[in-house]
Motif scaffolding. Structure first.
Motif, PDB file in Angstrom:
ATOM      1  N   ALA A  23      78.678  86.137  38.067  1.00 35.33           N
ATOM      2  CA  ALA A  23      78.137  85.559  39.395  1.00 35.33           C
ATOM      3  C   ALA A  23      78.572  84.654  40.354  1.00 35.33           C
ATOM      4  CB  ALA A  23      76.671  85.525  39.233  1.00 35.33           C
ATOM      5  N   ALA A  24      78.885  85.430  41.739  1.00 41.48           N
ATOM      6  CA  ALA A  24      79.309  84.693  42.487  1.00 41.48           C
ATOM      7  C   ALA A  24      78.612  84.662  44.257  1.00 41.48           C
ATOM      8  CB  ALA A  24      80.590  85.263  42.937  1.00 41.48           C
ATOM      9  N   SER A  25      78.760  83.029  44.540  1.00 33.99           N
ATOM     10  CA  SER A  25      77.604  82.900  45.977  1.00 33.99           C
ATOM     11  C   SER A  25      78.669  82.665  46.701  1.00 33.99           C
ATOM     12  CB  SER A  25      76.711  81.742  45.191  1.00 33.99           C
ATOM     13  OG  SER A  25      77.030  80.767  44.974  1.00 33.99           O
ATOM     14  N   VAL A  26      79.395  84.117  47.167  1.00 39.65           N
ATOM     15  CA  VAL A  26      80.718  83.724  48.035  1.00 39.65           C
ATOM     16  C   VAL A  26      79.758  84.573  49.213  1.00 39.65           C
ATOM     17  CG1 VAL A  26      82.281  82.332  46.750  1.00 39.65           C
ATOM     18  CG2 VAL A  26      82.404  85.052  46.426  1.00 39.65           C
ATOM     19  N   TYR A  27      80.746  84.747  50.064  1.00 40.61           N
ATOM     20  CA  TYR A  27      80.531  85.091  51.629  1.00 40.61           C
ATOM     21  C   TYR A  27      82.008  84.984  51.846  1.00 40.61           C
ATOM     22  CZ  TYR A  27      78.607  87.964  55.307  1.00 40.61           C
ATOM     23  OH  TYR A  27      78.418  88.501  56.074  1.00 40.61           O
ATOM     24  N   PRO A  28      81.967  86.440  52.831  1.00 43.59           N
ATOM     25  CA  PRO A  28      81.983  87.410  52.243  1.00 43.59           C
ATOM     26  C   PRO A  28      82.620  87.682  50.341  1.00 43.59           C
ATOM     27  CG  PRO A  28      83.373  87.942  53.997  1.00 43.59           C
ATOM     28  CD  PRO A  28      83.218  87.004  53.377  1.00 43.59           C
ATOM     29  N   TYR A  29      81.821  88.208  50.072  1.00 49.01           N
ATOM     30  CA  TYR A  29      82.188  88.220  48.941  1.00 49.01           C
ATOM     31  C   TYR A  29      83.654  89.477  48.523  1.00 49.01           C
ATOM     32  CZ  TYR A  29      82.761  89.417  43.550  1.00 49.01           C
ATOM     33  OH  TYR A  29      83.051  89.847  42.572  1.00 49.01           O
ATOM     34  N   SER A  30      83.910  90.187  49.014  1.00 45.25           N
ATOM     35  CA  SER A  30      83.779  91.156  49.049  1.00 45.25           C
ATOM     36  C   SER A  30      85.567  91.239  49.470  1.00 45.25           C
ATOM     37  CB  SER A  30      84.074  92.654  49.755  1.00 45.25           C
ATOM     38  OG  SER A  30      83.639  92.587  50.694  1.00 45.25           O
ATOM     39  N   SER A  31      86.030  89.991  49.955  1.00 45.83           N
ATOM     40  CA  SER A  31      87.185  89.294  50.404  1.00 45.83           C
ATOM     41  C   SER A  31      88.055  88.644  49.663  1.00 45.83           C
ATOM     42  CB  SER A  31      86.101  88.765  52.397  1.00 45.83           C
ATOM     43  OG  SER A  31      86.658  89.741  53.116  1.00 45.83           O
ATOM     44  N   TYR A  32      86.921  88.324  48.872  1.00 50.57           N
ATOM     45  CA  TYR A  32      87.396  86.892  47.991  1.00 50.57           C
ATOM     46  C   TYR A  32      88.727  88.111  46.895  1.00 50.57           C
ATOM     47  CZ  TYR A  32      85.055  82.862  49.574  1.00 50.57           C
ATOM     48  OH  TYR A  32      84.522  81.874  50.411  1.00 50.57           O
ATOM     49  N   CYS A  33      90.017  87.238  46.695  1.00 54.39           N
ATOM     50  CA  CYS A  33      90.354  87.388  45.278  1.00 54.39           C
ATOM     51  C   CYS A  33      89.631  86.628  44.504  1.00 54.39           C
ATOM     52  CB  CYS A  33      92.188  86.943  45.947  1.00 54.39           C
ATOM     53  SG  CYS A  33      92.491  86.542  43.858  1.00 54.39           S
ATOM     54  N   MET A  34      88.998  87.341  42.844  1.00 50.50           N
ATOM     55  CA  MET A  34      88.798  87.009  41.974  1.00 50.50           C
ATOM     56  C   MET A  34      89.202  86.805  40.865  1.00 50.50           C
ATOM     57  SD  MET A  34      85.714  86.255  43.323  1.00 50.50           S
ATOM     58  CE  MET A  34      84.785  86.059  42.326  1.00 50.50           C
ATOM     59  N   ALA A  35      89.606  86.048  39.737  1.00 46.98           N
ATOM     60  CA  ALA A  35      89.855  85.766  38.649  1.00 46.98           C
ATOM     61  C   ALA A  35      89.884  85.408  37.555  1.00 46.98           C
ATOM     62  CB  ALA A  35      91.356  85.011  39.144  1.00 46.98           C
ATOM     63  N   TRP A  36      89.717  85.544  36.548  1.00 45.48           N
ATOM     64  CA  TRP A  36      89.505  85.016  34.783  1.00 45.48           C
ATOM     65  C   TRP A  36      90.819  84.142  34.952  1.00 45.48           C
ATOM     66  CZ3 TRP A  36      84.805  84.881  33.955  1.00 45.48           C
ATOM     67  CH2 TRP A  36      83.730  85.971  33.664  1.00 45.48           C
ATOM     68  N   PHE A  37      90.349  82.920  34.421  1.00 41.77           N
ATOM     69  CA  PHE A  37      91.509  81.668  33.517  1.00 41.77           C
ATOM     70  C   PHE A  37      90.637  81.765  32.140  1.00 41.77           C
ATOM     71  CE2 PHE A  37      94.885  81.364  36.758  1.00 41.77           C
ATOM     72  CZ  PHE A  37      93.910  81.726  38.154  1.00 41.77           C
ATOM     73  N   ARG A  38      91.632  81.609  31.446  1.00 41.32           N
ATOM     74  CA  ARG A  38      91.802  80.518  29.906  1.00 41.32           C
ATOM     75  C   ARG A  38      92.664  78.852  29.650  1.00 41.32           C
ATOM     76  NH1 ARG A  38      93.546  85.457  25.695  1.00 41.32           N
ATOM     77  NH2 ARG A  38      95.882  84.946  26.203  1.00 41.32           N
TER      78      ARG A  38
END
Length: 126
Positions: A23-38
């Motif tokens: 769950a992300a509280s960034v604005y505007p969310y749709s403009s962000y690159c989102m990723a998973w790392f491990r």
């Protein structure tokens, strides 16, 4: 204030599945690159999958065909569906976000991401 909250980790046997959520509280969310790392103990943080603002995706070779990343821009959430899990997938999984260009988003390099969650543990037993 940017906040990323992961959930969905747990323990599973090899061959099983898990779905991680962020769950992300960034604005505007749709403009962000989102990723998973491990990151496993004693190892470097590695990119797993990323999704650009246009919905295009990039995967590490080790998870291609097994993991699927997706985003819901209406709910500001990111997901990672992990199938056919292997013991080598055992790690702490982190959600990451930033406003970056597509090549940097696809590169799955942690240096390009400025926002991180606290992580959720995934343990796969043989």
């Amino acid at each position: 204030q940017v906040q990323l909250d992961e959930s969905g980790g747990g323990s599973v046997q090899a061959g099983g599945s898990l779905r991680l959520s962020c769950a992300a509280s960034v604005y505007p969310y749709s403009s962000y690159c989102m990723a998973w790392f491990r990151q496993a103990p004693g190892k470097e943080r590695q990119g797993v999958a990323s999704i650009f603002s246009d919905g295009s995706t990039s995967y590490a070779d080790s998870v291609k065909g097994r993991f699927t990343i997706s985003r819901d821009n209406a709910k500001n959430t990111l997901s990672l569906l992990m199938n056919s899990l292997k013991p080598d997938d055992t790690s702490m999984y982190y959600c990451a976000a930033d406003l970056i260009l597509q090549p940097h988003c696809y590169a799955l390099n942690p240096v390009h991401f400025g926002y991180w969650g606290q992580g959720t543990q995934v343990t796969v037993s043989s």
